[in-house]
Design a protein around this motif. Structure first.
Motif, PDB file in Angstrom:
ATOM      1  N   GLY A 190     -38.733  16.025  28.577  1.00  0.00           N
ATOM      2  CA  GLY A 190     -40.148  15.730  28.524  1.00  0.00           C
ATOM      3  C   GLY A 190     -40.976  16.852  29.104  1.00  0.00           C
TER       4      GLY A 190
ATOM      5  N   LEU B 231     -36.217  15.512  23.109  1.00  0.00           N
ATOM      6  CA  LEU B 231     -35.715  14.759  24.244  1.00  0.00           C
ATOM      7  C   LEU B 231     -34.208  14.574  24.112  1.00  0.00           C
ATOM      8  CD1 LEU B 231     -38.405  11.946  24.588  1.00  0.00           C
ATOM      9  CD2 LEU B 231     -38.433  14.286  25.491  1.00  0.00           C
TER      10      LEU B 231
ATOM     11  N   ARG C 164     -40.957   3.882  24.223  1.00  0.00           N
ATOM     12  CA  ARG C 164     -41.940   4.541  25.067  1.00  0.00           C
ATOM     13  C   ARG C 164     -42.905   3.514  25.628  1.00  0.00           C
ATOM     14  NH1 ARG C 164     -45.305   7.854  20.377  1.00  0.00           N
ATOM     15  NH2 ARG C 164     -46.444   6.048  19.515  1.00  0.00           N
TER      16      ARG C 164
ATOM     17  N   THR D  15     -38.549   9.727  30.835  1.00  0.00           N
ATOM     18  CA  THR D  15     -39.064  11.086  30.962  1.00  0.00           C
ATOM     19  C   THR D  15     -40.492  11.110  30.414  1.00  0.00           C
ATOM     20  OG1 THR D  15     -38.620  13.433  30.474  1.00  0.00           O
ATOM     21  CG2 THR D  15     -38.103  11.861  28.741  1.00  0.00           C
TER      22      THR D  15
ATOM     23  N   VAL E  30     -43.796  12.352  28.672  1.00  0.00           N
ATOM     24  CA  VAL E  30     -44.295  13.234  27.607  1.00  0.00           C
ATOM     25  C   VAL E  30     -45.811  13.134  27.611  1.00  0.00           C
ATOM     26  CG1 VAL E  30     -44.424  13.613  25.131  1.00  0.00           C
ATOM     27  CG2 VAL E  30     -42.230  13.040  26.195  1.00  0.00           C
TER      28      VAL E  30
END
Length: 130
Positions: free
Chosen positions: A9, A20, A37, A124, A126
């Motif tokens: 990310g 990713l 997400r 992670t 983004v």
């Protein structure tokens, strides 16, 4: 015990790309994997899923044609290639493993449901700037 660790990310401009990775430990090659997400104040959203063999994948319309999921069972890694990123893609991205999606009928019906997934990574971030 399965452990999943996401990486890759970061901050990217709109129109850019990120890849990713999800490194898995434990027995993972027989199970479907997914990416989800979650943005602040929203529910966890399905992004992509792949069967254990890698022969079938699934995406929601919001990312279809821009995102691609793949896996290497020998290396116990799942990737999410994200192209043409948009500010609305900003979120924490999670990979997940499902022991439940073995049957084709269940795969088609339930692959997008977070409830079908048994193990989750830590996520992670983004961030896509406009």
């Amino acid at each position: 015990q399965v452990q999943l660790v996401e990486s890759g990310g970061g901050l990217v401009q709109a129109g850019g790309s990120l890849r990713l990775s999800c490194a898995a430990s434990g027995r993972t090659s027989s199970y479907a994997m997914g990416w989800f997400r979650q943005a602040p104040g929203t529910e966890r959203e399905f992004i992509a899923a792949i069967t254990w063999s890698g022969s079938n994948t699934g995406y929601p319309d919001s990312v279809k044609g821009r995102f691609a999921i793949s896996r290497d069972n020998a290396k116990n890694i799942v990737w999410l290639q994200m192209n043409n990123l948009k500010p609305e893609d900003t979120a924490v991205y999670y990979c997940a493993l499902s022991r439940n999606l073995q049957l084709p009928s269940r795969w088609l019906r339930s692959r997008a449901s977070p409830d079908e997934y048994d193990y989750w990574g830590q996520g992670t971030q983004v961030t896509v700037s406009s």
